[in-house]
Write a protein that holds these residues in place. Structure first.
Motif, mmCIF file in Angstrom:
data_model
loop_
_atom_site.group_PDB
_atom_site.id
_atom_site.type_symbol
_atom_site.label_atom_id
_atom_site.label_comp_id
_atom_site.label_asym_id
_atom_site.label_seq_id
_atom_site.Cartn_x
_atom_site.Cartn_y
_atom_site.Cartn_z
ATOM 1 N N LEU A 58 -2.848 -0.618 -8.443
ATOM 2 C CA LEU A 58 -1.541 -0.216 -7.905
ATOM 3 C C LEU A 58 -0.889 -1.358 -7.139
ATOM 4 N N CYS A 59 -1.702 -2.120 -6.432
ATOM 5 C CA CYS A 59 -1.194 -3.258 -5.654
ATOM 6 C C CYS A 59 -0.819 -4.436 -6.548
ATOM 7 N N GLY A 60 -1.207 -4.372 -7.821
ATOM 8 C CA GLY A 60 -0.973 -5.503 -8.714
ATOM 9 C C GLY A 60 -1.975 -6.616 -8.513
ATOM 10 N N VAL A 61 -3.042 -6.321 -7.784
ATOM 11 C CA VAL A 61 -4.042 -7.331 -7.446
ATOM 12 C C VAL A 61 -4.979 -7.601 -8.616
ATOM 13 N N CYS A 62 -5.443 -6.535 -9.260
ATOM 14 C CA CYS A 62 -6.443 -6.686 -10.319
ATOM 15 C C CYS A 62 -6.166 -5.629 -11.383
ATOM 16 N N ASP A 112 3.775 3.307 -0.747
ATOM 17 C CA ASP A 112 3.911 2.039 -0.027
ATOM 18 C C ASP A 112 4.205 0.882 -0.985
ATOM 19 N N VAL A 113 3.490 0.850 -2.096
ATOM 20 C CA VAL A 113 3.715 -0.219 -3.077
ATOM 21 C C VAL A 113 5.156 -0.158 -3.586
ATOM 22 N N ALA A 114 5.627 1.054 -3.897
ATOM 23 C CA ALA A 114 6.990 1.216 -4.399
ATOM 24 C C ALA A 114 8.024 0.793 -3.356
ATOM 25 N N ALA A 115 7.674 0.947 -2.065
ATOM 26 C CA ALA A 115 8.591 0.575 -0.985
ATOM 27 C C ALA A 115 8.521 -0.907 -0.643
ATOM 28 N N VAL A 121 -1.439 -5.188 3.286
ATOM 29 C CA VAL A 121 -1.327 -4.035 4.187
ATOM 30 C C VAL A 121 -1.817 -2.772 3.488
ATOM 31 N N VAL A 122 -1.447 -2.604 2.225
ATOM 32 C CA VAL A 122 -1.922 -1.454 1.452
ATOM 33 C C VAL A 122 -3.450 -1.469 1.392
ATOM 34 N N GLY A 123 -4.022 -2.636 1.111
ATOM 35 C CA GLY A 123 -5.479 -2.751 1.062
ATOM 36 C C GLY A 123 -6.132 -2.401 2.382
ATOM 37 N N ALA A 124 -5.543 -2.853 3.477
ATOM 38 C CA ALA A 124 -6.099 -2.569 4.808
ATOM 39 C C ALA A 124 -6.022 -1.079 5.116
ATOM 40 N N ARG A 125 -4.890 -0.465 4.821
ATOM 41 C CA ARG A 125 -4.733 0.967 5.095
ATOM 42 C C ARG A 125 -5.702 1.796 4.256
ATOM 43 N N PHE A 126 -5.957 1.349 3.050
ATOM 44 C CA PHE A 126 -6.930 2.033 2.200
ATOM 45 C C PHE A 126 -8.337 1.923 2.789
#
Length: 201
Positions: A58-62, A112-115, A121-126
């Protein structure tokens, strides 16, 4: 996994997140969504590794995993250390114990990703939400079984950030936390246990 988790979170027609549009063909995305909705050749997974796969994608990381644990490793590495926010992860009663319900987590991460929230930050919140939920589940089980000792094991706890955050919360509750030292905490430890049981029989 991102697509399947979005379907599980009751987005029956999940759009391809902008972070994945260049990496995923719409036809493949739709096929996975259909499999997830129907359950045909798509057994449910309770693996924490697959949840990490979904959030990282979702983050586009992997968006595509080439070896076991890759998404979790990359998500942990980029997660912001100073972020204190967390995603919700309710606890549900299950037939064999307490279940961590990650559907709200996935929806919050996708929003969050869409915003435009940074992947770090998304990774940390997860990570923060998962540590909180895991600590709550362990504390509840410890109370139910009248013990003050908790064992944190499994491949997911090779993630240092998650291990330290979960253990810290349990320690603050007065629980003693044990982790594997002489045996691997992941599948290697399971294999050893299977061999020990076979030898005992």
């Amino acid at each position: 996994m991102a697509c399947a988790w979005l379907v599980a979170a009751e987005l029956l027609e999940p759009p391809i997140p902008a972070s994945l549009r260049e990496a995923i063909e719409p036809r493949r995305w739709d096929a996975v969504a259909q499999l997830a909705r129907s359950g045909l050749s798509a057994p449910a997974t309770t693996s924490m590794g697959r949840l990490f796969d979904a959030v990282a994608a979702l983050c586009g990381v992997c968006p595509e995993v080439h070896y076991e644990g890759q998404a979790a490793i990359e998500l942990e590495a980029l997660s912001c250390r100073s972020e204190s926010g967390s995603y919700p992860m309710p606890l549900l009663p299950g037939a064999s114990g307490t279940l961590l319900d990650a559907r709200d987590t996935i929806l919050a991460a996708a929003r969050d990703v869409a915003a435009g929230v940074a992947p770090s930050v998304v990774g940390a919140r997860f990570h923060n939400g998962l540590a909180q939920a895991t600590a709550r589940a362990c504390a509840g089980l410890a109370d139910r079984h009248r013990t003050r000792v908790v064992v944190l094991s499994g491949g997911v706890f090779q993630n240092r950030r998650l291990l330290e955050a979960t253990a810290g919360r349990l320690d603050a509750l007065g629980l003693r936390v044990l982790t594997p030292e002489r045996m691997p905490g992941n599948d290697g430890g399971i294999a050893y246990g299977q061999a020990a049981v076979a030898a005992a029989r």
